[in-house]
Design a protein around this motif. Structure first.
Motif, PDB file in Angstrom:
ATOM      1  N   ALA A 151       5.380   3.804 -14.449  1.00 51.41           N
ATOM      2  CA  ALA A 151       6.727   3.675 -13.868  1.00 51.41           C
ATOM      3  C   ALA A 151       7.263   2.262 -14.080  1.00 51.41           C
ATOM      4  N   GLY A 152       6.527   1.446 -14.831  1.00 52.45           N
ATOM      5  CA  GLY A 152       6.981   0.091 -15.145  1.00 52.45           C
ATOM      6  C   GLY A 152       7.685   0.057 -16.497  1.00 52.45           C
ATOM      7  N   PHE A 153       7.930  -1.118 -16.985  1.00 56.65           N
ATOM      8  CA  PHE A 153       8.744  -1.319 -18.189  1.00 56.65           C
ATOM      9  C   PHE A 153       8.107  -0.703 -19.440  1.00 56.65           C
ATOM     10  N   ILE A 154       6.982  -1.236 -19.886  1.00 60.86           N
ATOM     11  CA  ILE A 154       6.416  -0.766 -21.161  1.00 60.86           C
ATOM     12  C   ILE A 154       5.845   0.643 -20.986  1.00 60.86           C
ATOM     13  N   GLY A 155       5.182   0.878 -19.844  1.00 60.20           N
ATOM     14  CA  GLY A 155       4.567   2.189 -19.610  1.00 60.20           C
ATOM     15  C   GLY A 155       5.588   3.318 -19.645  1.00 60.20           C
ATOM     16  N   ILE A 214      -0.524   7.371 -13.389  1.00 65.76           N
ATOM     17  CA  ILE A 214      -1.102   6.819 -12.153  1.00 65.76           C
ATOM     18  C   ILE A 214      -0.397   5.511 -11.853  1.00 65.76           C
ATOM     19  N   ASP A 215       0.489   5.538 -10.896  1.00 64.79           N
ATOM     20  CA  ASP A 215       1.280   4.342 -10.585  1.00 64.79           C
ATOM     21  C   ASP A 215       1.464   4.229  -9.080  1.00 64.79           C
ATOM     22  N   LYS A 216       1.068   3.080  -8.563  1.00 65.83           N
ATOM     23  CA  LYS A 216       1.126   2.828  -7.116  1.00 65.83           C
ATOM     24  C   LYS A 216       2.556   2.640  -6.609  1.00 65.83           C
ATOM     25  N   VAL A 229      -1.078   6.388  -6.849  1.00 63.30           N
ATOM     26  CA  VAL A 229      -2.437   5.926  -6.513  1.00 63.30           C
ATOM     27  C   VAL A 229      -2.598   4.486  -6.987  1.00 63.30           C
ATOM     28  N   ASP A 230      -3.277   3.689  -6.157  1.00 63.98           N
ATOM     29  CA  ASP A 230      -3.621   2.308  -6.515  1.00 63.98           C
ATOM     30  C   ASP A 230      -4.880   2.367  -7.398  1.00 63.98           C
ATOM     31  N   ILE A 231      -4.840   1.716  -8.563  1.00 64.86           N
ATOM     32  CA  ILE A 231      -6.011   1.779  -9.459  1.00 64.86           C
ATOM     33  C   ILE A 231      -7.231   1.070  -8.863  1.00 64.86           C
ATOM     34  N   ALA A 232      -7.022   0.297  -7.789  1.00 63.87           N
ATOM     35  CA  ALA A 232      -8.167  -0.351  -7.142  1.00 63.87           C
ATOM     36  C   ALA A 232      -8.774   0.533  -6.050  1.00 63.87           C
ATOM     37  N   HIS A 237      -4.124   1.963 -20.234  1.00 61.29           N
ATOM     38  CA  HIS A 237      -4.045   1.176 -18.996  1.00 61.29           C
ATOM     39  C   HIS A 237      -2.970   0.086 -19.080  1.00 61.29           C
ATOM     40  N   PHE A 238      -1.779   0.424 -18.550  1.00 59.07           N
ATOM     41  CA  PHE A 238      -0.675  -0.539 -18.494  1.00 59.07           C
ATOM     42  C   PHE A 238      -0.561  -1.196 -17.108  1.00 59.07           C
ATOM     43  N   ALA A 239      -1.087  -0.543 -16.061  1.00 57.74           N
ATOM     44  CA  ALA A 239      -0.801  -1.017 -14.692  1.00 57.74           C
ATOM     45  C   ALA A 239      -1.198  -2.477 -14.550  1.00 57.74           C
ATOM     46  N   GLU A 264       0.083  -6.449 -12.411  1.00 56.62           N
ATOM     47  CA  GLU A 264       1.083  -7.378 -11.879  1.00 56.62           C
ATOM     48  C   GLU A 264       1.440  -8.237 -13.075  1.00 56.62           C
ATOM     49  N   SER A 265       2.755  -8.336 -13.392  1.00 59.20           N
ATOM     50  CA  SER A 265       3.112  -8.875 -14.702  1.00 59.20           C
ATOM     51  C   SER A 265       4.016 -10.111 -14.684  1.00 59.20           C
ATOM     52  N   HIS A 266       4.457 -10.545 -13.497  1.00 58.38           N
ATOM     53  CA  HIS A 266       5.448 -11.629 -13.508  1.00 58.38           C
ATOM     54  C   HIS A 266       4.811 -12.973 -13.149  1.00 58.38           C
ATOM     55  N   HIS A 273      -6.019  -8.643  -7.283  1.00 57.65           N
ATOM     56  CA  HIS A 273      -6.280  -7.274  -6.805  1.00 57.65           C
ATOM     57  C   HIS A 273      -6.113  -6.261  -7.945  1.00 57.65           C
ATOM     58  N   THR A 274      -4.960  -6.291  -8.609  1.00 57.40           N
ATOM     59  CA  THR A 274      -4.681  -5.235  -9.603  1.00 57.40           C
ATOM     60  C   THR A 274      -5.301  -5.548 -10.961  1.00 57.40           C
ATOM     61  N   ASN A 275      -5.068  -6.772 -11.455  1.00 57.94           N
ATOM     62  CA  ASN A 275      -5.471  -7.057 -12.840  1.00 57.94           C
ATOM     63  C   ASN A 275      -6.993  -7.222 -12.982  1.00 57.94           C
ATOM     64  N   PRO A 332      -2.152 -18.224 -13.031  1.00 57.02           N
ATOM     65  CA  PRO A 332      -2.930 -17.169 -12.360  1.00 57.02           C
ATOM     66  C   PRO A 332      -2.733 -15.806 -13.040  1.00 57.02           C
ATOM     67  N   TYR A 333      -1.515 -15.530 -13.513  1.00 55.11           N
ATOM     68  CA  TYR A 333      -1.295 -14.258 -14.236  1.00 55.11           C
ATOM     69  C   TYR A 333      -2.214 -14.184 -15.451  1.00 55.11           C
ATOM     70  N   ALA A 334      -2.154 -15.226 -16.302  1.00 54.07           N
ATOM     71  CA  ALA A 334      -2.929 -15.206 -17.544  1.00 54.07           C
ATOM     72  C   ALA A 334      -4.429 -15.150 -17.246  1.00 54.07           C
ATOM     73  N   SER A 355      -5.841 -13.815 -14.633  1.00 55.27           N
ATOM     74  CA  SER A 355      -6.217 -12.479 -14.141  1.00 55.27           C
ATOM     75  C   SER A 355      -6.272 -11.482 -15.302  1.00 55.27           C
ATOM     76  N   LYS A 356      -5.354 -11.619 -16.271  1.00 59.94           N
ATOM     77  CA  LYS A 356      -5.393 -10.721 -17.433  1.00 59.94           C
ATOM     78  C   LYS A 356      -6.631 -11.020 -18.287  1.00 59.94           C
ATOM     79  N   ALA A 357      -6.954 -12.309 -18.430  1.00 58.95           N
ATOM     80  CA  ALA A 357      -8.145 -12.696 -19.202  1.00 58.95           C
ATOM     81  C   ALA A 357      -9.399 -12.097 -18.553  1.00 58.95           C
ATOM     82  N   ASN A 359       5.784 -11.270 -25.927  1.00 57.21           N
ATOM     83  CA  ASN A 359       6.839 -11.014 -24.940  1.00 57.21           C
ATOM     84  C   ASN A 359       7.696  -9.814 -25.337  1.00 57.21           C
ATOM     85  N   ASN A 360       7.593  -8.748 -24.583  1.00 53.82           N
ATOM     86  CA  ASN A 360       8.413  -7.563 -24.847  1.00 53.82           C
ATOM     87  C   ASN A 360       9.794  -7.736 -24.236  1.00 53.82           C
ATOM     88  N   TYR A 361      10.774  -7.108 -24.868  1.00 58.99           N
ATOM     89  CA  TYR A 361      12.102  -7.014 -24.270  1.00 58.99           C
ATOM     90  C   TYR A 361      12.679  -5.660 -24.661  1.00 58.99           C
TER      91      TYR A 361
HETATM   92  N1  LIG Z   1       6.160  -7.182 -20.429  1.00 58.41           N
HETATM   93  C1  LIG Z   1       5.557  -7.925 -21.351  1.00 58.41           C
HETATM   94  O1  LIG Z   1       6.211  -8.685 -22.083  1.00 58.41           O
HETATM   95  C2  LIG Z   1       4.063  -7.843 -21.555  1.00 58.41           C
HETATM   96  C3  LIG Z   1       3.501  -8.547 -22.622  1.00 58.41           C
HETATM   97  C4  LIG Z   1       2.110  -8.443 -22.814  1.00 58.41           C
HETATM   98  C5  LIG Z   1       1.344  -7.659 -21.972  1.00 58.41           C
HETATM   99  N2  LIG Z   1       1.918  -7.014 -20.920  1.00 58.41           N
HETATM  100  C6  LIG Z   1       1.058  -6.196 -20.050  1.00 58.41           C
HETATM  101  O2  LIG Z   1       1.503  -4.846 -20.194  1.00 58.41           O
HETATM  102  C7  LIG Z   1       1.346  -4.159 -18.953  1.00 58.41           C
HETATM  103  C8  LIG Z   1       2.680  -3.544 -18.565  1.00 58.41           C
HETATM  104  O3  LIG Z   1       3.655  -4.604 -18.437  1.00 58.41           O
HETATM  105  P1  LIG Z   1       5.117  -4.291 -17.871  1.00 58.41           P
HETATM  106  O4  LIG Z   1       5.985  -5.404 -18.271  1.00 58.41           O
HETATM  107  O5  LIG Z   1       5.477  -2.900 -18.194  1.00 58.41           O
HETATM  108  O6  LIG Z   1       4.844  -4.400 -16.295  1.00 58.41           O
HETATM  109  P2  LIG Z   1       5.756  -3.965 -15.076  1.00 58.41           P
HETATM  110  O7  LIG Z   1       5.573  -5.011 -14.034  1.00 58.41           O
HETATM  111  O8  LIG Z   1       7.140  -3.598 -15.510  1.00 58.41           O
HETATM  112  O9  LIG Z   1       5.063  -2.595 -14.576  1.00 58.41           O
HETATM  113  C9  LIG Z   1       3.797  -2.563 -13.996  1.00 58.41           C
HETATM  114  C10 LIG Z   1       3.581  -1.184 -13.385  1.00 58.41           C
HETATM  115  O10 LIG Z   1       2.253  -1.151 -12.839  1.00 58.41           O
HETATM  116  C11 LIG Z   1       2.306  -0.551 -11.542  1.00 58.41           C
HETATM  117  N3  LIG Z   1       1.204  -1.096 -10.742  1.00 58.41           N
HETATM  118  C12 LIG Z   1       1.045  -2.388 -10.342  1.00 58.41           C
HETATM  119  N4  LIG Z   1      -0.074  -2.503  -9.615  1.00 58.41           N
HETATM  120  C13 LIG Z   1      -0.658  -1.278  -9.597  1.00 58.41           C
HETATM  121  C14 LIG Z   1      -1.854  -0.769  -9.014  1.00 58.41           C
HETATM  122  N5  LIG Z   1      -2.679  -1.551  -8.313  1.00 58.41           N
HETATM  123  N6  LIG Z   1      -2.151   0.540  -9.178  1.00 58.41           N
HETATM  124  C15 LIG Z   1      -1.311   1.358  -9.874  1.00 58.41           C
HETATM  125  N7  LIG Z   1      -0.157   0.923 -10.427  1.00 58.41           N
HETATM  126  C16 LIG Z   1       0.154  -0.368 -10.293  1.00 58.41           C
HETATM  127  C17 LIG Z   1       3.677  -0.948 -11.005  1.00 58.41           C
HETATM  128  O11 LIG Z   1       4.109  -0.087  -9.945  1.00 58.41           O
HETATM  129  C18 LIG Z   1       4.547  -0.859 -12.244  1.00 58.41           C
HETATM  130  O12 LIG Z   1       5.077   0.436 -12.409  1.00 58.41           O
HETATM  131  C19 LIG Z   1       0.835  -5.173 -17.947  1.00 58.41           C
HETATM  132  O13 LIG Z   1      -0.561  -5.013 -17.821  1.00 58.41           O
HETATM  133  C20 LIG Z   1       1.168  -6.525 -18.578  1.00 58.41           C
HETATM  134  O14 LIG Z   1       0.235  -7.508 -18.192  1.00 58.41           O
HETATM  135  C21 LIG Z   1       3.269  -7.080 -20.695  1.00 58.41           C
END
Ligand SMILES: NC(=O)c1ccc[n+]([C@@H]2O[C@H](COP(=O)([O-])OP(=O)(O)OC[C@H]3O[C@@H](n4cnc5c(N)ncnc54)[C@H](O)[C@@H]3O)[C@@H](O)[C@H]2O)c1
Length: 349
Positions: free
Chosen positions: A11-15, A33-35, A59-62, A81-83, A85-87, A100-102, A162-164, A166-168, A192-194
């Motif tokens: 339900a997020g951007f790329i997913g 699966i989106d919290k 559902v929370d993936i954790a 697995h896209f879920a 915290e991304s900002h 928690h999430t990443n 902290p974002y980077a 947690s992803k690492a 960086n996606n847009y």
């Molecule tokens: N946007 C970018 O430019 C970019 C670039 C490289 C990598 N990424 C990675 O790609 C993935 C998707 O990025 P995005 O920009 O679409 O993110 P986003 O923030 O738009 O969407 C994240 C989605 O994950 C869900 N989510 C968050 N925590 C969750 C949890 N605990 N359980 C279930 N769902 C949960 C949110 O509800 C949301 O729908 C992320 O892992 C991000 O780190 C993004």
């Protein structure tokens, strides 16, 4: 075995962009699966729910106790697995949801997959199963702006925020689960996606909404931080190719055509919007307001994407100007959504 794929964070951007693309190409079902954090958009779910092959599980993936039954009941062939915290800004204000999430979320998901893979799948079904992890170029830290370097898949991890970090950590867990337990995982590092459906807290939609609403745009530091820009449809195509043909245990960089600094991105959007007759209230010198730099703000990211090009034949096809024009059009057509999403993210404006 039914053809079911799990997508986390759909339900997020790329997913959400990926799911809509997937449903056009595939005949199976998606369990999303989106919290539904602040970044999960109910509007996208409505778009996808027009299609009966999409099922949303809130559902929370954790949450291990909720995840395991999903695997048992649906028996997916794959997990993408896209879920996350991304900002980055939010990770500086409060890192805990990122850990928690990443980290914990990725760990819990890997453990659920491990249990499912070894306890519930036949040897034949194990051959087809894949776990695809979506990561970022930010795990590599910063390049020197003066040198013409690019990160490869073997560059050192030097996360700055902290974002980077947690992803690492999530990446390391995925790699370790592949090496130790032989889970069939693949990881991608995207730049960086847009594009359409991005949350208005991110640079490009934020610029568009501020121009539309006649508000100024604050920019960190001197605005000369350079990023690689990737149109989301190209990114989804690349992820699709990696899912179809990528080699188990490998990592693939996914970068776009264009490297541009933040000021140049804002100026491009401003000029396009002005040219198309949109009423631009503030002159450019008044629209852009420089502020102090963000802590840990990496100077430059750039990705070498030769590996995915050579092995899987993927290259981006959307140049920056085309992608930006499409993005502006989409946001103009979805102003209600944009304002509603901006209200949910109001602390960033
Ligand atoms: N946007 C970018 O430019 C970019 C670039 C490289 C990598 N990424 C990675 O790609 C993935 C998707 O990025 P995005 O920009 O679409 O993110 P986003 O923030 O738009 O969407 C994240 C989605 O994950 C869900 N989510 C968050 N925590 C969750 C949890 N605990 N359980 C279930 N769902 C949960 C949110 O509800 C949301 O729908 C992320 O892992 C991000 O780190 C993004």
């Amino acid at each position: 075995m039914e053809n079911i794929s799990f997508i986390t964070g759909g339900a997020g951007f790329i997913g959400s962009n990926f799911i809509l693309r997937w449903l056009k190409n595939e005949t199976g079902k998606i369990v999303n699966i989106d919290k539904m954090t602040y970044a999960g958009n109910p509007y996208f779910l409505t778009e996808m729910e027009k299609e009966s092959r999409h099922i949303h599980e809130k559902v929370d993936i954790a949450d291990r106790d909720r995840l395991l039954p999903l695997f048992r009941d649906y028996r997916p062939k794959t997990v993408i697995h896209f879920a996350g915290e991304s900002h980055v800004d939010r990770s500086i204000t409060d890192p805990s949801p990122f850990l928690h999430t990443n980290i914990i979320g990725t760990f819990t998901l890997l453990e659920a997959v491990r249990h499912y893979f070894f306890q519930l799948l036949s040897h034949e079904d194990q051959q087809d199963f894949r776990f695809l992890h979506i990561s970022t170029d930010e795990v590599f830290g910063s390049l020197n702006l003066q040198h013409n370097e690019k990160f490869t898949e073997t560059s050192c991890y030097e996360p700055s925020t902290p974002y980077a970090a947690s992803k690492a950590s999530g990446d390391h867990l995925v790699r370790a689960w592949q090496k130790t337990y032989r889970l069939p995982t693949i990881s991608v590092h995207c730049s960086n996606n847009y594009g359409q459906r991005q949350s208005p807290e991110k640079l490009i939609p934020k610029t568009i909404i501020n121009i539309l609403n006649g508000n100024p745009m604050t920019v960190y530091g001197d605005g000369l931080h350079r990023r690689n820009w990737l149109y989301v449809d190209d990114c989804c195509d690349a992820i699709y190719q990696v899912w179809k043909q990528g080699r188990i245990g490998e990592r693939y960089n996914i970068g776009g055509f264009t490297e541009k600094n933040v000021l140049s991105v804002i100026e491009t959007i401003y000029n396009f919007m002005k040219e198309t007759g949109i009423r631009v209230v503030l002159p450019i010198w008044d629209f852009i307001r420089l502020t102090s730099d963000r802590p840990g703000n990496d100077r430059c990211y750039a990705l070498n994407s030769e590996k995915i090009k050579t092995e899987l034949g993927w290259e981006p096809v959307t140049d920056f100007d085309t992608g930006i024009k499409r993005t502006i059009d989409w946001y103009q057509e979805h102003r209600d959504w944009l304002n509603e999403a901006a209200d949910r993210n109001q602390n960033v404006f």
